[in-house]
Design an enzyme around this catalytic site. Structure first.
Site, mmCIF file in Angstrom:
data_model
loop_
_atom_site.group_PDB
_atom_site.id
_atom_site.type_symbol
_atom_site.label_atom_id
_atom_site.label_comp_id
_atom_site.label_asym_id
_atom_site.label_seq_id
_atom_site.Cartn_x
_atom_site.Cartn_y
_atom_site.Cartn_z
ATOM 1 C CG HIS A 225 -2.149 -0.824 1.074
ATOM 2 N ND1 HIS A 225 -2.097 -2.190 0.909
ATOM 3 C CD2 HIS A 225 -3.464 -0.477 1.063
ATOM 4 C CE1 HIS A 225 -3.336 -2.665 0.819
ATOM 5 N NE2 HIS A 225 -4.179 -1.643 0.897
ATOM 6 C CG HIS A 277 2.386 -3.438 6.276
ATOM 7 N ND1 HIS A 277 3.152 -4.416 5.686
ATOM 8 C CD2 HIS A 277 1.286 -3.292 5.494
ATOM 9 C CE1 HIS A 277 2.548 -4.840 4.590
ATOM 10 N NE2 HIS A 277 1.420 -4.173 4.460
#
Length: 330
Positions: A225, A277
């Protein structure tokens, strides 16, 4: 009598020589000379143009092949053709014990569709404006100037998308870093596996019945992303820097560029707050996406390539002046 014959011969020869030169000139205008054993022959311009057109079509086909090859690692990961590396963990590591957050601020579909749509649509509108109002021309074999300019700019952008995501997925598969919510996805705890704090656990049997979720939990490094958002938004900021040359308010373009980069940063930071993440994953994604955008914009795309107007000196070249179709090439 002899003088008359010699003079008559001279008069008859001169028109023939002129006629022969005229024929040679006509043959030279219709094609290009080629020297071989039989003497100088002339090729029609239609054959020359056809060979050039065929060569350019082959180059376009080569571009398509390069685009497909660059996207192979991306599709290999998305189609689950390759499994990620099974990395272990240290018992007691608190960085992989976060809970699962079901809600995503930026989903995969929104990321890809939004990034490609916003940047691609802006590039398409910008190139159409340049062709229609600035008279941009092209040396491509495609007669339609809109198609030619869109092919060059959108093709460069899509190639960068493939490279960016392929690098990301290659890192995810080869590193296999565990996500912050790995233990929760795996449905285990340190107490359930009876491990001693500090010991390295190379293998663990997850109680999660869905193997796909466990594989996804092993793809933390680095953030796709963050890399894709930074690439698309920064590339669009570069495009606006090269094409948006409005002489009005000075802060309009920097403000738009700021919002684009801020949107990319927000996308990456949301992956940290959702425990998908680690901060270093997002930071690496930002760096990779930014470097890819810079590489494509300045070394592959033609947006920053300088051009010179014939009626101006090289020192007076300006990207802000409307140019005729004979002055600017996309």
């Amino acid at each position: 009598m002899q003088k008359l014959n010699s003079s008559g011969t001279h008069c008859n020869t001169q028109p023939r020589d002129a006629e022969l030169q005229l024929r040679l000139a006509d043959s030279g205008g219709a094609g290009e000379g080629r020297e071989n054993g039989a003497g100088r022959q002339f090729l029609p311009r239609t054959q020359e143009g056809g060979s050039v057109c065929t060569k350019r079509k082959m180059l376009v086909g080569l571009d398509v092949i390069c685009l497909c090859v660059a996207s192979i690692p991306f599709f290999a990961c998305e189609l689950k053709a390759v499994t990620p590396y099974k990395r272990g963990f240290f018992c007691g590591d608190t960085t992989i014990t976060y809970p699962i957050v079901e809600r995503e601020a930026i989903t995969d579909t929104l990321l890809i569709a939004g990034g490609i749509a916003i940047t691609g649509l802006t590039i398409a509108l910008g190139e159409c404006y340049r062709v229609h109002f600035l008279g941009i021309s092209s040396r491509a074999f495609v007669q339609n100037r809109y198609v030619s300019c869109l092919y060059k700019e959108l093709g460069s952008f899509l190639f960068g998308c493939c490279v960016c995501q392929s690098l990301t997925n290659m890192a995810k598969l080869s590193v296999g870093r565990l996500r912050p919510n790995f233990l929760t996805v795996c449905n285990i705890t340190y107490a359930s596996i009876n491990c001693t704090p500090g010991n390295y656990i190379s293998e663990v049997n997850c109680k999660q019945p869905d193997d796909k979720q466990v594989e996804e939990a092993r793809k933390s490094f680095f953030s796709g992303h963050a890399s894709f958002a930074m690439y698309t938004m920064l590339y669009l900021a570069f495009y606006l820097q090269a094409r948006l040359s409005w002489r009005g308010a000075r802060l309009v373009r920097p403000l738009v560029q700021f919002f684009l980069v801020m949107l990319a940063i927000y996308t990456g930071l949301s992956r940290i707050s959702e425990y998908r993440h680690h901060p270093t994953d997002v930071l690496t994604g930002f760096i990779q996406g930014g470097l890819t955008a810079y590489w494509v914009a300045f070394y592959i795309s033609s947006m920053f390539k300088p051009y010179t107007r014939p009626d101006l000196s090289p020192t007076s070249t300006s990207l802000e002046s409307p140019l005729s179709s004979q002055q600017t090439v996309c």
